[in-house]
Design an enzyme around this catalytic site. Structure first.
Site, PDB file in Angstrom:
ATOM      1  N   GLU A 167       0.788  -1.229   0.000  1.00 38.78           N
ATOM      2  CA  GLU A 167       0.000   0.000   0.000  1.00 38.78           C
ATOM      3  C   GLU A 167       0.829   1.292   0.000  1.00 38.78           C
ATOM      4  OE1 GLU A 167      -2.646  -0.540   3.347  1.00 38.78           O
ATOM      5  OE2 GLU A 167      -3.809  -2.048   2.286  1.00 38.78           O
ATOM      6  N   GLU A 274      -5.344 -11.003  -2.089  1.00 35.23           N
ATOM      7  CA  GLU A 274      -6.095 -11.071  -0.824  1.00 35.23           C
ATOM      8  C   GLU A 274      -7.599 -11.164  -1.090  1.00 35.23           C
ATOM      9  OE1 GLU A 274      -4.849  -7.911   1.834  1.00 35.23           O
ATOM     10  OE2 GLU A 274      -2.794  -8.005   1.104  1.00 35.23           O
TER      11      GLU A 274
HETATM   12  C1  XIL Z   1      -5.195  -7.609   7.951  1.00 35.78           C
HETATM   13  C2  XIL Z   1      -5.403  -8.880   8.742  1.00 35.78           C
HETATM   14  O1  XIL Z   1      -6.303  -9.709   8.045  1.00 35.78           O
HETATM   15  C3  XIL Z   1      -5.918  -8.542  10.104  1.00 35.78           C
HETATM   16  O2  XIL Z   1      -5.978  -9.723  10.894  1.00 35.78           O
HETATM   17  C4  XIL Z   1      -5.005  -7.527  10.783  1.00 35.78           C
HETATM   18  O3  XIL Z   1      -5.573  -7.108  11.986  1.00 35.78           O
HETATM   19  C5  XIL Z   1      -4.808  -6.312   9.893  1.00 35.78           C
HETATM   20  O4  XIL Z   1      -4.339  -6.730   8.635  1.00 35.78           O
HETATM   21  N1  XIL Z   1      -4.669  -5.394   3.439  1.00 35.78           N
HETATM   22  C6  XIL Z   1      -3.530  -6.121   3.696  1.00 35.78           C
HETATM   23  C7  XIL Z   1      -3.534  -7.144   4.758  1.00 35.78           C
HETATM   24  O5  XIL Z   1      -2.545  -6.000   2.960  1.00 35.78           O
HETATM   25  O6  XIL Z   1      -2.273  -7.295   5.357  1.00 35.78           O
HETATM   26  C8  XIL Z   1      -4.569  -6.836   5.806  1.00 35.78           C
HETATM   27  O7  XIL Z   1      -4.604  -7.923   6.711  1.00 35.78           O
HETATM   28  C9  XIL Z   1      -5.908  -6.607   5.155  1.00 35.78           C
HETATM   29  C10 XIL Z   1      -5.864  -5.418   4.244  1.00 35.78           C
END
Ligand code: XIL
Length: 352
Positions: A167, A274
Protein backbone atom coordinates in the site's frame (compact mmCIF):
# COMPACT_ATOMS: atom_id res chain seq x y z
CA UNK A 1 -26.45 -77.99 -16.35
CA UNK A 2 -22.72 -77.46 -16.81
CA UNK A 3 -23.52 -74.96 -19.51
CA UNK A 4 -25.88 -73.09 -17.13
CA UNK A 5 -23.20 -72.94 -14.47
CA UNK A 6 -20.75 -71.64 -17.05
CA UNK A 7 -23.19 -68.92 -18.15
CA UNK A 8 -23.86 -67.98 -14.55
CA UNK A 9 -20.10 -67.67 -13.98
CA UNK A 10 -19.83 -65.19 -16.86
CA UNK A 11 -22.83 -63.22 -15.68
CA UNK A 12 -21.32 -62.89 -12.22
CA UNK A 13 -17.87 -62.01 -13.55
CA UNK A 14 -19.24 -59.48 -16.00
CA UNK A 15 -21.54 -58.04 -13.34
CA UNK A 16 -18.74 -57.62 -10.87
CA UNK A 17 -16.55 -55.99 -13.50
CA UNK A 18 -19.33 -53.56 -14.27
CA UNK A 19 -19.86 -52.74 -10.66
CA UNK A 20 -16.12 -52.28 -10.18
CA UNK A 21 -16.19 -49.71 -13.00
CA UNK A 22 -19.20 -48.12 -11.40
CA UNK A 23 -17.32 -47.90 -8.12
CA UNK A 24 -14.41 -46.32 -9.96
CA UNK A 25 -16.79 -43.76 -11.37
CA UNK A 26 -18.20 -43.07 -7.94
CA UNK A 27 -14.69 -42.85 -6.59
CA UNK A 28 -13.82 -40.34 -9.28
CA UNK A 29 -16.93 -38.32 -8.53
CA UNK A 30 -16.25 -38.45 -4.83
CA UNK A 31 -12.70 -37.18 -5.17
CA UNK A 32 -12.42 -34.81 -8.11
CA UNK A 33 -9.23 -32.90 -8.70
CA UNK A 34 -8.46 -30.34 -6.05
CA UNK A 35 -8.00 -26.64 -6.77
CA UNK A 36 -4.35 -27.21 -5.93
CA UNK A 37 -3.95 -29.86 -8.63
CA UNK A 38 -5.86 -27.89 -11.25
CA UNK A 39 -3.89 -24.69 -10.55
CA UNK A 40 -0.53 -26.45 -10.36
CA UNK A 41 -1.19 -28.13 -13.72
CA UNK A 42 -1.72 -24.66 -15.20
CA UNK A 43 1.39 -23.30 -13.42
CA UNK A 44 -0.72 -20.97 -11.33
CA UNK A 45 -0.58 -20.19 -7.65
CA UNK A 46 -3.76 -20.77 -5.69
CA UNK A 47 -3.20 -19.46 -2.21
CA UNK A 48 -4.77 -18.69 1.14
CA UNK A 49 -3.85 -16.42 4.03
CA UNK A 50 -3.27 -18.36 7.25
CA UNK A 51 -2.94 -17.95 10.99
CA UNK A 52 -0.50 -20.17 12.88
CA UNK A 53 -2.79 -21.01 15.81
CA UNK A 54 -5.35 -22.44 13.40
CA UNK A 55 -2.81 -25.04 12.37
CA UNK A 56 -3.99 -26.91 15.49
CA UNK A 57 -7.32 -27.65 13.76
CA UNK A 58 -7.23 -30.82 11.68
CA UNK A 59 -9.99 -29.75 9.31
CA UNK A 60 -8.11 -26.50 8.75
CA UNK A 61 -4.78 -28.14 7.97
CA UNK A 62 -6.29 -30.88 5.81
CA UNK A 63 -8.14 -28.39 3.65
CA UNK A 64 -5.18 -26.02 3.45
CA UNK A 65 -2.75 -28.74 2.38
CA UNK A 66 -5.19 -30.31 -0.07
CA UNK A 67 -6.48 -27.26 -1.91
CA UNK A 68 -3.65 -24.70 -1.98
CA UNK A 69 -0.13 -24.63 -3.38
CA UNK A 70 0.70 -21.27 -1.80
CA UNK A 71 0.35 -19.76 1.66
CA UNK A 72 0.40 -16.16 2.77
CA UNK A 73 1.01 -15.51 6.47
CA UNK A 74 -1.93 -13.21 7.23
CA UNK A 75 -0.07 -11.30 9.93
CA UNK A 76 2.95 -13.22 11.15
CA UNK A 77 5.61 -11.95 8.75
CA UNK A 78 4.60 -8.34 9.37
CA UNK A 79 6.87 -5.90 11.15
CA UNK A 80 4.76 -5.57 14.29
CA UNK A 81 4.59 -9.35 14.65
CA UNK A 82 8.23 -10.14 13.89
CA UNK A 83 10.07 -7.23 15.51
CA UNK A 84 7.88 -5.17 17.85
CA UNK A 85 11.00 -3.69 19.48
CA UNK A 86 14.32 -3.12 17.70
CA UNK A 87 16.29 -6.34 17.69
CA UNK A 88 13.57 -8.23 19.61
CA UNK A 89 12.38 -10.91 17.25
CA UNK A 90 9.29 -13.08 17.54
CA UNK A 91 9.50 -15.90 15.07
CA UNK A 92 7.15 -18.48 16.60
CA UNK A 93 4.14 -17.74 14.38
CA UNK A 94 6.11 -17.27 11.17
CA UNK A 95 8.20 -20.36 11.84
CA UNK A 96 5.11 -22.46 12.35
CA UNK A 97 3.64 -21.33 9.04
CA UNK A 98 6.96 -21.82 7.25
CA UNK A 99 7.30 -25.35 8.67
CA UNK A 100 3.79 -26.20 7.49
CA UNK A 101 4.53 -24.93 3.98
CA UNK A 102 7.81 -26.84 3.81
CA UNK A 103 6.18 -30.05 5.04
CA UNK A 104 3.38 -29.77 2.49
CA UNK A 105 5.39 -28.69 -0.55
CA UNK A 106 3.81 -25.24 -0.64
CA UNK A 107 5.44 -21.89 -1.39
CA UNK A 108 5.01 -18.80 0.73
CA UNK A 109 4.04 -15.36 -0.45
CA UNK A 110 6.04 -13.19 1.96
CA UNK A 111 3.58 -10.58 3.14
CA UNK A 112 4.86 -8.00 3.81
CA UNK A 113 8.27 -6.51 4.40
CA UNK A 114 7.22 -2.89 4.83
CA UNK A 115 3.63 -1.66 5.18
CA UNK A 116 4.06 2.05 5.77
CA UNK A 117 0.49 3.20 4.95
CA UNK A 118 -0.85 5.90 7.26
CA UNK A 119 -4.56 5.05 6.89
CA UNK A 120 -3.95 1.37 7.54
CA UNK A 121 -1.85 2.30 10.54
CA UNK A 122 -4.80 4.20 11.97
CA UNK A 123 -7.08 1.25 11.26
CA UNK A 124 -4.93 -1.68 12.36
CA UNK A 125 -1.64 -0.40 13.73
CA UNK A 126 0.85 -1.69 11.19
CA UNK A 127 4.17 -0.24 12.29
CA UNK A 128 5.92 -0.49 15.68
CA UNK A 129 6.26 2.76 17.64
CA UNK A 130 10.05 2.80 17.39
CA UNK A 131 9.77 3.04 13.60
CA UNK A 132 7.30 5.90 13.80
CA UNK A 133 9.42 7.60 16.46
CA UNK A 134 12.61 7.43 14.39
CA UNK A 135 12.89 10.94 13.02
CA UNK A 136 16.53 10.91 11.91
CA UNK A 137 16.63 9.57 8.33
CA UNK A 138 19.66 7.42 9.05
CA UNK A 139 18.08 5.74 12.07
CA UNK A 140 14.89 5.07 10.18
CA UNK A 141 16.79 3.65 7.19
CA UNK A 142 18.82 1.41 9.51
CA UNK A 143 15.62 0.03 11.04
CA UNK A 144 14.23 -0.76 7.58
CA UNK A 145 17.46 -2.41 6.41
CA UNK A 146 17.77 -4.55 9.54
CA UNK A 147 14.15 -5.62 9.44
CA UNK A 148 14.23 -6.65 5.79
CA UNK A 149 17.44 -8.57 6.28
CA UNK A 150 16.12 -10.47 9.30
CA UNK A 151 12.85 -11.58 7.71
CA UNK A 152 14.17 -12.35 4.24
CA UNK A 153 17.12 -14.41 5.41
CA UNK A 154 14.96 -16.41 7.78
CA UNK A 155 12.32 -17.43 5.24
CA UNK A 156 13.99 -17.19 1.80
CA UNK A 157 14.14 -20.97 1.40
CA UNK A 158 10.36 -21.37 1.33
CA UNK A 159 9.31 -17.91 0.13
CA UNK A 160 9.43 -17.38 -3.61
CA UNK A 161 7.52 -14.06 -3.74
CA UNK A 162 7.78 -11.03 -1.46
CA UNK A 163 5.38 -8.15 -1.05
CA UNK A 164 8.29 -5.81 -0.51
CA UNK A 165 5.97 -2.86 -0.01
CA UNK A 166 2.30 -2.92 0.85
CA UNK A 167 0.00 0.00 0.00
CA UNK A 168 2.38 2.76 -1.14
CA UNK A 169 -0.55 4.92 -2.26
CA UNK A 170 -3.14 6.77 -0.20
CA UNK A 171 -5.91 4.31 0.60
CA UNK A 172 -8.93 6.34 -0.48
CA UNK A 173 -7.45 8.54 -3.19
CA UNK A 174 -4.65 8.33 -5.69
CA UNK A 175 -1.52 10.12 -4.48
CA UNK A 176 1.58 8.60 -2.94
CA UNK A 177 0.76 8.04 0.72
CA UNK A 178 2.36 10.71 2.90
CA UNK A 179 3.36 8.27 5.63
CA UNK A 180 6.22 8.72 8.07
CA UNK A 181 8.68 6.62 6.11
CA UNK A 182 8.08 8.14 2.68
CA UNK A 183 7.94 11.69 4.06
CA UNK A 184 11.23 11.18 5.92
CA UNK A 185 13.16 9.29 3.23
CA UNK A 186 11.44 10.11 -0.08
CA UNK A 187 10.46 7.45 -2.61
CA UNK A 188 14.10 6.42 -2.81
CA UNK A 189 13.61 4.14 0.24
CA UNK A 190 11.28 1.96 -1.81
CA UNK A 191 13.90 1.49 -4.54
CA UNK A 192 16.44 0.57 -1.89
CA UNK A 193 14.08 -1.92 -0.24
CA UNK A 194 13.62 -3.73 -3.55
CA UNK A 195 17.35 -3.74 -4.25
CA UNK A 196 18.15 -5.04 -0.80
CA UNK A 197 15.54 -7.80 -0.96
CA UNK A 198 16.80 -8.81 -4.39
CA UNK A 199 20.37 -9.01 -3.12
CA UNK A 200 19.28 -11.19 -0.18
CA UNK A 201 16.95 -13.46 -2.18
CA UNK A 202 17.87 -13.20 -5.88
CA UNK A 203 15.50 -15.98 -7.01
CA UNK A 204 12.37 -14.48 -5.51
CA UNK A 205 9.85 -12.38 -7.41
CA UNK A 206 9.38 -9.00 -5.79
CA UNK A 207 6.01 -7.27 -5.73
CA UNK A 208 4.37 -3.97 -5.00
CA UNK A 209 1.03 -4.84 -3.36
CA UNK A 210 -1.83 -2.35 -3.36
CA UNK A 211 -5.41 -1.97 -2.14
CA UNK A 212 -8.44 -0.72 -4.05
CA UNK A 213 -6.60 -0.50 -7.38
CA UNK A 214 -8.45 -3.22 -9.28
CA UNK A 215 -10.64 -0.89 -11.36
CA UNK A 216 -9.66 1.54 -14.10
CA UNK A 217 -9.38 5.08 -12.75
CA UNK A 218 -7.17 7.46 -10.82
CA UNK A 219 -5.71 5.03 -8.34
CA UNK A 220 -4.85 2.51 -11.03
CA UNK A 221 -3.19 5.25 -13.08
CA UNK A 222 -1.27 6.53 -10.06
CA UNK A 223 -0.04 3.03 -9.28
CA UNK A 224 1.13 2.47 -12.86
CA UNK A 225 2.98 5.79 -12.70
CA UNK A 226 4.59 5.01 -9.35
CA UNK A 227 5.76 1.55 -10.43
CA UNK A 228 7.16 2.98 -13.66
CA UNK A 229 9.08 5.62 -11.67
CA UNK A 230 10.46 2.98 -9.31
CA UNK A 231 11.49 0.74 -12.22
CA UNK A 232 13.18 3.70 -13.91
CA UNK A 233 15.05 4.39 -10.68
CA UNK A 234 16.41 0.84 -10.72
CA UNK A 235 14.03 -1.07 -8.44
CA UNK A 236 13.91 -4.79 -9.33
CA UNK A 237 10.11 -5.11 -9.37
CA UNK A 238 8.77 -8.29 -10.92
CA UNK A 239 5.10 -8.16 -10.14
CA UNK A 240 2.06 -6.22 -9.05
CA UNK A 241 -0.20 -7.52 -6.32
CA UNK A 242 -3.81 -6.36 -6.33
CA UNK A 243 -5.41 -7.18 -3.01
CA UNK A 244 -8.96 -7.90 -4.19
CA UNK A 245 -10.87 -7.17 -0.98
CA UNK A 246 -14.08 -6.74 -2.94
CA UNK A 247 -16.15 -5.71 0.03
CA UNK A 248 -18.75 -4.05 -2.18
CA UNK A 249 -18.49 -6.65 -4.97
CA UNK A 250 -15.80 -6.95 -7.64
CA UNK A 251 -15.50 -4.66 -10.66
CA UNK A 252 -17.11 -5.74 -13.93
CA UNK A 253 -15.03 -8.49 -15.42
CA UNK A 254 -13.99 -6.42 -18.45
CA UNK A 255 -12.81 -3.60 -16.16
CA UNK A 256 -10.71 -5.95 -14.10
CA UNK A 257 -9.33 -7.53 -17.24
CA UNK A 258 -8.34 -4.17 -18.70
CA UNK A 259 -6.48 -3.31 -15.49
CA UNK A 260 -4.64 -6.64 -15.65
CA UNK A 261 -3.72 -6.00 -19.28
CA UNK A 262 -2.16 -2.64 -18.38
CA UNK A 263 0.12 -4.43 -15.92
CA UNK A 264 0.93 -7.11 -18.43
CA UNK A 265 1.96 -4.39 -20.89
CA UNK A 266 4.36 -3.04 -18.32
CA UNK A 267 5.99 -6.47 -18.35
CA UNK A 268 5.01 -7.41 -14.80
CA UNK A 269 3.58 -10.57 -13.33
CA UNK A 270 0.19 -10.11 -11.72
CA UNK A 271 -1.23 -11.62 -8.55
CA UNK A 272 -4.61 -11.17 -6.90
CA UNK A 273 -3.28 -11.40 -3.38
CA UNK A 274 -6.10 -11.07 -0.82
CA UNK A 275 -9.35 -12.02 -2.51
CA UNK A 276 -12.59 -12.07 -0.54
CA UNK A 277 -16.14 -11.29 -1.64
CA UNK A 278 -18.73 -10.78 1.10
CA UNK A 279 -22.36 -11.86 0.79
CA UNK A 280 -24.91 -10.08 2.95
CA UNK A 281 -28.16 -11.38 1.45
CA UNK A 282 -27.44 -15.11 1.37
CA UNK A 283 -27.07 -15.16 -2.42
CA UNK A 284 -24.18 -17.60 -2.71
CA UNK A 285 -24.83 -18.21 -6.38
CA UNK A 286 -24.09 -14.55 -7.12
CA UNK A 287 -20.95 -14.83 -5.01
CA UNK A 288 -19.95 -17.87 -7.07
CA UNK A 289 -20.45 -15.93 -10.30
CA UNK A 290 -18.29 -13.12 -8.90
CA UNK A 291 -15.50 -15.55 -7.99
CA UNK A 292 -15.79 -17.04 -11.48
CA UNK A 293 -15.43 -13.58 -13.01
CA UNK A 294 -12.28 -12.82 -11.04
CA UNK A 295 -10.74 -16.17 -11.92
CA UNK A 296 -11.89 -15.77 -15.53
CA UNK A 297 -10.21 -12.37 -15.82
CA UNK A 298 -6.99 -13.78 -14.41
CA UNK A 299 -7.03 -16.78 -16.73
CA UNK A 300 -7.64 -14.51 -19.72
CA UNK A 301 -4.47 -12.51 -19.09
CA UNK A 302 -1.32 -14.55 -19.37
CA UNK A 303 0.70 -12.49 -16.90
CA UNK A 304 -1.81 -13.20 -14.13
CA UNK A 305 -0.32 -16.13 -12.27
CA UNK A 306 -1.88 -16.12 -8.84
CA UNK A 307 -5.10 -15.94 -6.94
CA UNK A 308 -4.72 -15.94 -3.18
CA UNK A 309 -7.76 -15.78 -0.91
CA UNK A 310 -7.72 -13.91 2.41
CA UNK A 311 -8.42 -17.11 4.33
CA UNK A 312 -10.44 -19.99 2.90
CA UNK A 313 -13.19 -20.85 5.38
CA UNK A 314 -15.98 -18.55 6.54
CA UNK A 315 -15.20 -19.84 10.01
CA UNK A 316 -12.03 -17.76 10.15
CA UNK A 317 -11.87 -14.51 8.26
CA UNK A 318 -10.64 -11.06 9.19
CA UNK A 319 -14.10 -9.74 8.33
CA UNK A 320 -15.65 -11.69 11.21
CA UNK A 321 -13.01 -10.58 13.65
CA UNK A 322 -12.04 -7.14 12.49
CA UNK A 323 -15.21 -5.78 10.94
CA UNK A 324 -17.73 -7.80 12.94
CA UNK A 325 -19.08 -8.43 9.47
CA UNK A 326 -20.12 -12.08 9.27
CA UNK A 327 -20.51 -11.93 5.53
CA UNK A 328 -19.27 -15.36 4.47
CA UNK A 329 -16.69 -14.02 1.99
CA UNK A 330 -14.76 -17.22 1.27
CA UNK A 331 -15.12 -20.50 -0.64
CA UNK A 332 -15.58 -23.01 2.20
CA UNK A 333 -18.38 -22.55 4.70
CA UNK A 334 -17.84 -22.46 8.44
CA UNK A 335 -17.97 -26.28 8.50
CA UNK A 336 -15.34 -26.59 5.79
CA UNK A 337 -17.87 -27.64 3.16
CA UNK A 338 -17.23 -26.29 -0.35
CA UNK A 339 -19.61 -23.50 -1.31
CA UNK A 340 -20.86 -22.64 -4.81
CA UNK A 341 -17.86 -20.27 -5.02
CA UNK A 342 -15.53 -23.25 -4.61
CA UNK A 343 -17.25 -25.04 -7.45
CA UNK A 344 -17.05 -21.89 -9.58
CA UNK A 345 -13.27 -21.69 -9.16
CA UNK A 346 -13.01 -25.41 -9.79
CA UNK A 347 -15.00 -25.15 -13.00
CA UNK A 348 -13.05 -22.14 -14.24
CA UNK A 349 -9.74 -23.91 -13.60
CA UNK A 350 -11.01 -27.09 -15.29
CA UNK A 351 -11.79 -25.37 -18.58
CA UNK A 352 -9.28 -25.52 -21.43
C1 XIL B 1 -5.20 -7.61 7.95
C2 XIL B 1 -5.40 -8.88 8.74
O1 XIL B 1 -6.30 -9.71 8.05
C3 XIL B 1 -5.92 -8.54 10.10
O2 XIL B 1 -5.98 -9.72 10.89
C4 XIL B 1 -5.00 -7.53 10.78
O3 XIL B 1 -5.57 -7.11 11.99
C5 XIL B 1 -4.81 -6.31 9.89
O4 XIL B 1 -4.34 -6.73 8.63
N1 XIL B 1 -4.67 -5.39 3.44
C6 XIL B 1 -3.53 -6.12 3.70
C7 XIL B 1 -3.53 -7.14 4.76
O5 XIL B 1 -2.54 -6.00 2.96
O6 XIL B 1 -2.27 -7.30 5.36
C8 XIL B 1 -4.57 -6.84 5.81
O7 XIL B 1 -4.60 -7.92 6.71
C9 XIL B 1 -5.91 -6.61 5.16
C10 XIL B 1 -5.86 -5.42 4.24
Amino acid sequence: MRRNAFALFWVILFGSLLSACDNDDKERQASPDTLRKLATDRQLYIGAAVYPHLLDETRYTETLAREFNSITPENHFKWLATEPEPGEYHWEGGDRIAAFARANGQKIRGHTLVWPNSFSHQQFGVLPDYVLDASAPETLQNHIDAHIEAVVTRYADVTDRWDVINEPLRTLSAGVDPNHITVTLGEEWIVRAFQQTHALDPDADLYVNEALAESPGNKHEALLALVQRLLDAGAPIHGIGLQGHFLGGPPAREDLESVLRDWQELGLKIAITELDIPVRDGDFERQAAQYADVMGACLAVEACIEITLWGFTDRHTWLNDFMGDHSAPLIFDADYQPKPAYRALHEALSQD
